[in-house]
Write a protein that holds these residues in place. Structure first.
Motif, PDB file in Angstrom:
ATOM      1  N   VAL A  64      29.257 -15.967  34.489  1.00 64.42           N
ATOM      2  CA  VAL A  64      29.651 -14.769  33.728  1.00 64.42           C
ATOM      3  C   VAL A  64      29.599 -13.564  34.660  1.00 64.42           C
ATOM      4  N   ASP A  65      30.770 -12.954  34.892  1.00 70.94           N
ATOM      5  CA  ASP A  65      30.806 -11.812  35.803  1.00 70.94           C
ATOM      6  C   ASP A  65      31.434 -10.562  35.193  1.00 70.94           C
ATOM      7  N   ARG A  66      31.996 -10.666  33.992  1.00 74.02           N
ATOM      8  CA  ARG A  66      32.624  -9.493  33.366  1.00 74.02           C
ATOM      9  C   ARG A  66      31.626  -8.629  32.602  1.00 74.02           C
ATOM     10  N   PHE A  67      30.441  -9.172  32.328  1.00 74.71           N
ATOM     11  CA  PHE A  67      29.455  -8.446  31.545  1.00 74.71           C
ATOM     12  C   PHE A  67      28.122  -8.391  32.278  1.00 74.71           C
ATOM     13  N   SER A  68      27.350  -7.351  31.958  1.00 76.99           N
ATOM     14  CA  SER A  68      26.023  -7.167  32.557  1.00 76.99           C
ATOM     15  C   SER A  68      24.992  -7.008  31.451  1.00 76.99           C
ATOM     16  N   ILE A  69      23.731  -7.222  31.794  1.00 74.51           N
ATOM     17  CA  ILE A  69      22.645  -7.037  30.850  1.00 74.51           C
ATOM     18  C   ILE A  69      22.697  -5.610  30.304  1.00 74.51           C
TER      19      ILE A  69
END
Length: 325
Positions: free
Chosen positions: A75-80
């Motif tokens: 998953v690289d499109r979203f961050s914590i």
């Protein structure tokens, strides 16, 4: 985590919040801390009948908005910490809980000025309306549409979207909801409890009929609606198919469109699954720009979800009920 648990098919009225193990995101998935979850008729309907693949206890809830708590591999499109909204997979644990897992490619990031409660109103009702109008019916400016149950979730979003698309909008609604649906954008409201919508639409259109119908009520209503479709008209149906064989006529051809938004997760078509996020992105932009109303009529604590679903069962709720976690 705390979750509203369905312990067996048919027991949704007796659901209570209990402790269960927090789910873990797999590759391509992310764990979301739920801030708001929308209620929909499909929740009590599936809760009544169950789904063969479910293992109990199960967690209902398809409309979800919250913050990204954890991401799985890939998953690289979203961050914590990102604020997101998503349509849950009906076969998996749902959004009536503190946490839920979603495929990352099916989620949409919230603009800075969109509230969790408003975003959670979108997925089932809003995305369905969008898919019906633009992916199925492919509506065109200047034409006409009958949208059934305009005061409901799907109907209310459909009216707003159809208005922006430049259509003339007829809708069915109880008399007490006429001002409400006209505020959303309907041109003509028909009280289906007091008059025949077929006769009224025929009168309003000089016997020509409307170019499109969006039926959210059921098979019998969809079948009646065929009588007011114009030549080369289109009907999209959600809650039951019309009796097509009785209306196939060489002299008056019409087209039929089955809308089943959530079933995309049971397909292997990732391209189609990714369209869920595309719809979400567009509708969130409309919310952010003030061009779409989320139609949140009630905000309830999570403990009151069963009572909220009972309200929906009466078919008298305007807009959307949102539970807050």
């Amino acid at each position: 985590m705390k979750a509203m648990l369905l312990n067996s098919a048919g027991s949704w009225r007796d659901m209570k919040i209990e402790e269960v193990e927090k789910p873990k995101p797999k590759e391509g998935e992310m764990l979301v801390r739920i801030k708001a979850a929308g209620l929909n008729p499909v929740d009590y309907k599936s809760g009544e009948n169950g789904i063969p693949t479910w293992k109990y206890p199960h967690i209902l809830g398809l409309d979800a908005a919250g913050t990204v708590e954890e991401t799985g591999p890939g998953v690289d499109r979203f961050s914590i910490g990102d604020h997101v909204v998503f349509l849950n997979d009906m076969t998996e644990w749902g959004a009536f809980a503190e946490f839920a897992v979603t495929k990352a490619f099916a989620a949409s990031k919230l603009p800075y000025n969109v509230l969790f409660q408003d975003a959670a109103a979108l997925p089932v009702a809003g995305y369905t309306a969008y898919q019906a109008l633009f992916h199925k019916l492919r509506v065109k400016e200047g034409e006409s549409i009958l949208i059934h149950a305009g005061a409901g979730g799907v109907g209310g979003f459909a009216i707003q979207l159809a208005k922006q698309a430049g259509l003339k909008i007829f809708t069915t609604a109880r008399k007490e909801n006429h001002d409400y649906v006209k505020k959303l954008g309907a041109d003509v409201a028909v009280d289906y409890t007091a008059e025949s919508f077929v006769e009224r639409i025929q009168e309003e259109t000089g016997g020509i009929g409307v170019n499109y119908v969006l039926d959210t009520v059921g098979s019998d209503n969809a079948t009646k609606s065929l009588d007011i479709l114009a030549y080369n008209g289109h009907i999209a149906f959600i809650a039951g198919a019309p009796k097509m064989d009785e209306f196939i006529d060489f002299s008056h051809p019409v087209s039929f469109h089955h809308v089943a938004l959530g079933s995309v997760y049971q397909s292997r078509n990732v391209k189609e699954q990714m369209k869920i996020a595309e719809i979400g992105n567009h509708m969130l932009d409309l919310l952010s720009d003030g061009k779409l109303e989320a139609m949140v009529s009630q905000k309830i604590p999570s403990v009151d979800i069963p009572q909220g679903l009972e309200q929906l069962e009466t078919r008298r709720v305007r807009g959307k009920i949102i539970s807050e976690w």
